[in-house]
Design a protein around this motif. Structure first.
Motif, PDB file in Angstrom:
ATOM      1  N   THR A   1       0.841  -1.192   0.000  1.00 56.56           N
ATOM      2  CA  THR A   1       0.000   0.000   0.000  1.00 56.56           C
ATOM      3  C   THR A   1       0.875   1.241   0.000  1.00 56.56           C
ATOM      4  O   THR A   1       1.804   1.355   0.809  1.00 56.56           O
ATOM      5  CB  THR A   1      -0.915   0.024   1.240  1.00 56.56           C
ATOM      6  OG1 THR A   1      -1.745  -1.142   1.232  1.00 56.56           O
ATOM      7  CG2 THR A   1      -1.805   1.263   1.241  1.00 56.56           C
ATOM      8  N   VAL A   2       0.576   2.168  -0.891  1.00 50.69           N
ATOM      9  CA  VAL A   2       1.271   3.450  -0.976  1.00 50.69           C
ATOM     10  C   VAL A   2       0.368   4.507  -0.357  1.00 50.69           C
ATOM     11  O   VAL A   2      -0.799   4.634  -0.738  1.00 50.69           O
ATOM     12  CB  VAL A   2       1.599   3.804  -2.447  1.00 50.69           C
ATOM     13  CG1 VAL A   2       2.247   5.181  -2.536  1.00 50.69           C
ATOM     14  CG2 VAL A   2       2.492   2.742  -3.065  1.00 50.69           C
ATOM     15  N   LEU A   3       0.906   5.239   0.612  1.00 49.88           N
ATOM     16  CA  LEU A   3       0.179   6.340   1.236  1.00 49.88           C
ATOM     17  C   LEU A   3       0.541   7.626   0.511  1.00 49.88           C
ATOM     18  O   LEU A   3       1.720   7.884   0.251  1.00 49.88           O
ATOM     19  CB  LEU A   3       0.541   6.438   2.716  1.00 49.88           C
ATOM     20  CG  LEU A   3       0.260   5.180   3.541  1.00 49.88           C
ATOM     21  CD1 LEU A   3       0.795   5.344   4.955  1.00 49.88           C
ATOM     22  CD2 LEU A   3      -1.228   4.870   3.556  1.00 49.88           C
ATOM     23  N   VAL A   4      -0.469   8.427   0.178  1.00 53.81           N
ATOM     24  CA  VAL A   4      -0.263   9.640  -0.615  1.00 53.81           C
ATOM     25  C   VAL A   4      -0.871  10.830   0.124  1.00 53.81           C
ATOM     26  O   VAL A   4      -2.060  10.834   0.433  1.00 53.81           O
ATOM     27  CB  VAL A   4      -0.926   9.519  -2.009  1.00 53.81           C
ATOM     28  CG1 VAL A   4      -0.669  10.765  -2.837  1.00 53.81           C
ATOM     29  CG2 VAL A   4      -0.449   8.268  -2.727  1.00 53.81           C
ATOM     30  N   ALA A   5      -0.038  11.848   0.397  1.00 52.38           N
ATOM     31  CA  ALA A   5      -0.522  13.071   1.029  1.00 52.38           C
ATOM     32  C   ALA A   5      -0.257  14.252   0.103  1.00 52.38           C
ATOM     33  O   ALA A   5       0.764  14.297  -0.584  1.00 52.38           O
ATOM     34  CB  ALA A   5       0.178  13.289   2.372  1.00 52.38           C
ATOM     35  N   GLY A   6      -1.167  15.212   0.100  1.00 54.25           N
ATOM     36  CA  GLY A   6      -0.995  16.409  -0.712  1.00 54.25           C
ATOM     37  C   GLY A   6      -2.223  17.277  -0.657  1.00 54.25           C
ATOM     38  O   GLY A   6      -3.296  16.829  -0.229  1.00 54.25           O
ATOM     39  N   ASP A   7      -2.087  18.510  -1.083  1.00 52.24           N
ATOM     40  CA  ASP A   7      -3.198  19.456  -1.027  1.00 52.24           C
ATOM     41  C   ASP A   7      -4.064  19.469  -2.277  1.00 52.24           C
ATOM     42  O   ASP A   7      -5.162  20.014  -2.252  1.00 52.24           O
ATOM     43  CB  ASP A   7      -2.664  20.868  -0.749  1.00 52.24           C
ATOM     44  CG  ASP A   7      -2.109  20.998   0.662  1.00 52.24           C
ATOM     45  OD1 ASP A   7      -2.502  20.200   1.544  1.00 52.24           O
ATOM     46  OD2 ASP A   7      -1.276  21.902   0.879  1.00 52.24           O
ATOM     47  N   SER A   8      -3.595  18.879  -3.376  1.00 50.24           N
ATOM     48  CA  SER A   8      -4.371  18.848  -4.613  1.00 50.24           C
ATOM     49  C   SER A   8      -5.079  17.504  -4.751  1.00 50.24           C
ATOM     50  O   SER A   8      -4.432  16.473  -4.948  1.00 50.24           O
ATOM     51  CB  SER A   8      -3.465  19.075  -5.824  1.00 50.24           C
ATOM     52  OG  SER A   8      -4.157  18.765  -7.025  1.00 50.24           O
ATOM     53  N   ALA A   9      -6.414  17.536  -4.666  1.00 45.16           N
ATOM     54  CA  ALA A   9      -7.188  16.302  -4.812  1.00 45.16           C
ATOM     55  C   ALA A   9      -6.971  15.690  -6.190  1.00 45.16           C
ATOM     56  O   ALA A   9      -6.874  14.459  -6.328  1.00 45.16           O
ATOM     57  CB  ALA A   9      -8.671  16.578  -4.573  1.00 45.16           C
ATOM     58  N   GLU A  10      -6.869  16.533  -7.211  1.00 43.20           N
ATOM     59  CA  GLU A  10      -6.675  16.032  -8.576  1.00 43.20           C
ATOM     60  C   GLU A  10      -5.314  15.356  -8.726  1.00 43.20           C
ATOM     61  O   GLU A  10      -5.195  14.282  -9.319  1.00 43.20           O
ATOM     62  CB  GLU A  10      -6.808  17.176  -9.573  1.00 43.20           C
ATOM     63  CG  GLU A  10      -6.696  16.740 -11.020  1.00 43.20           C
ATOM     64  CD  GLU A  10      -6.862  17.897 -11.997  1.00 43.20           C
ATOM     65  OE1 GLU A  10      -6.474  17.708 -13.159  1.00 43.20           O
ATOM     66  OE2 GLU A  10      -7.361  18.972 -11.612  1.00 43.20           O
ATOM     67  N   ALA A  11      -4.262  15.962  -8.167  1.00 42.05           N
ATOM     68  CA  ALA A  11      -2.924  15.372  -8.248  1.00 42.05           C
ATOM     69  C   ALA A  11      -2.887  14.042  -7.516  1.00 42.05           C
ATOM     70  O   ALA A  11      -2.324  13.058  -8.022  1.00 42.05           O
ATOM     71  CB  ALA A  11      -1.890  16.341  -7.668  1.00 42.05           C
ATOM     72  N   LYS A  12      -3.501  13.994  -6.336  1.00 43.97           N
ATOM     73  CA  LYS A  12      -3.530  12.729  -5.587  1.00 43.97           C
ATOM     74  C   LYS A  12      -4.284  11.660  -6.357  1.00 43.97           C
ATOM     75  O   LYS A  12      -3.833  10.509  -6.436  1.00 43.97           O
ATOM     76  CB  LYS A  12      -4.154  12.938  -4.206  1.00 43.97           C
ATOM     77  CG  LYS A  12      -3.248  13.667  -3.241  1.00 43.97           C
ATOM     78  CD  LYS A  12      -3.793  13.681  -1.828  1.00 43.97           C
ATOM     79  CE  LYS A  12      -4.969  14.608  -1.691  1.00 43.97           C
ATOM     80  NZ  LYS A  12      -5.402  14.762  -0.283  1.00 43.97           N
ATOM     81  N   ALA A  13      -5.418  12.027  -6.941  1.00 40.77           N
ATOM     82  CA  ALA A  13      -6.211  11.053  -7.699  1.00 40.77           C
ATOM     83  C   ALA A  13      -5.422  10.505  -8.881  1.00 40.77           C
ATOM     84  O   ALA A  13      -5.504   9.315  -9.200  1.00 40.77           O
ATOM     85  CB  ALA A  13      -7.517  11.693  -8.167  1.00 40.77           C
TER      86      ALA A  13
END
Length: 192
Positions: free
Chosen positions: A129-141
């Motif tokens: 599992t890769v955990l992804v954090a960031g402020d852009s919902a589009e970039a995370k998606a």
């Protein structure tokens, strides 16, 4: 199809690139000796380098990274002592990168994974599992979709502020591996 430029050619760079390519993404690499010379054409740029190398990469590519998704995989450890993180208390490497390139969409990901678990796509019996954090919902998606297409699990871990906690997990995992309390094929697994 998402295009990725991975800066780095080490174990993590190749493991991440393999996962992304398995999912149908286009992946190119920039080696250490090519930094500042080779273009970073990908929609997503992955900084698959040790934290001390980040400053020179940002110096070389600050303008080219504007508006792009930038994935920081680093764990900002004191590599001489392995006993502390080298970013200000409460901050993170990802937050420091975001401050340097404010028009980029910085994500924190892959720092809680070892190359072997990315390559095997397993941690023990669990899917990596890769955990992804960031402020852009589009970039995370975008990143989550590419990782999942490559055969791994991915979880949106929240805002970029969560990179602080992800780096603490990465720090714990690395210190356990360096002290041989877990193997480099180990790690933390997540079930849903």
């Amino acid at each position: 199809m998402t295009t990725f430029t991975i800066i780095g050619t080490g174990n993590m760079a190749n493991a991440i690139g393999g996962v992304l390519a398995d999912g149908g993404s286009s992946v190119t690499y920039v080696a250490k000796h090519q930094v500042g010379v080779a273009p970073v054409d990908g929609d997503v740029v992955v900084l698959a380098v040790p934290f001390p190398a980040v400053d020179s990469i940002l110096d070389a590519y600050a303008d080219a990274l504007a508006g792009k998704v930038v994935v920081d995989i680093t764990n900002p450890l004191n590599f001489e002592t392995f006993d502390s993180l080298v970013v200000p208390a409460g901050s993170s490497a990802a937050a420091e990168i975001q401050a340097r390139i404010p028009s980029a969409h910085v994500l924190k990901a892959f720092n809680t994974n070892f190359a072997a678990t990315l390559g095997a796509k397993k941690v023990g019996e669990l899917t990596t599992t890769v955990l992804v954090a960031g402020d852009s919902a589009e970039a995370k998606a975008t990143l989550v979709a590419a990782v999942e297409a490559g055969g791994l699990e991915a979880i949106d871990a929240g805002a970029l502020a969560r990179a602080h906690e992800l780096e603490a997990i990465g720090f714990a995992q690395l210190t356990l591996a360096v002290s041989e309390k877990i193997g480099w094929t180990g790690g933390f697994g997540i079930t849903r």
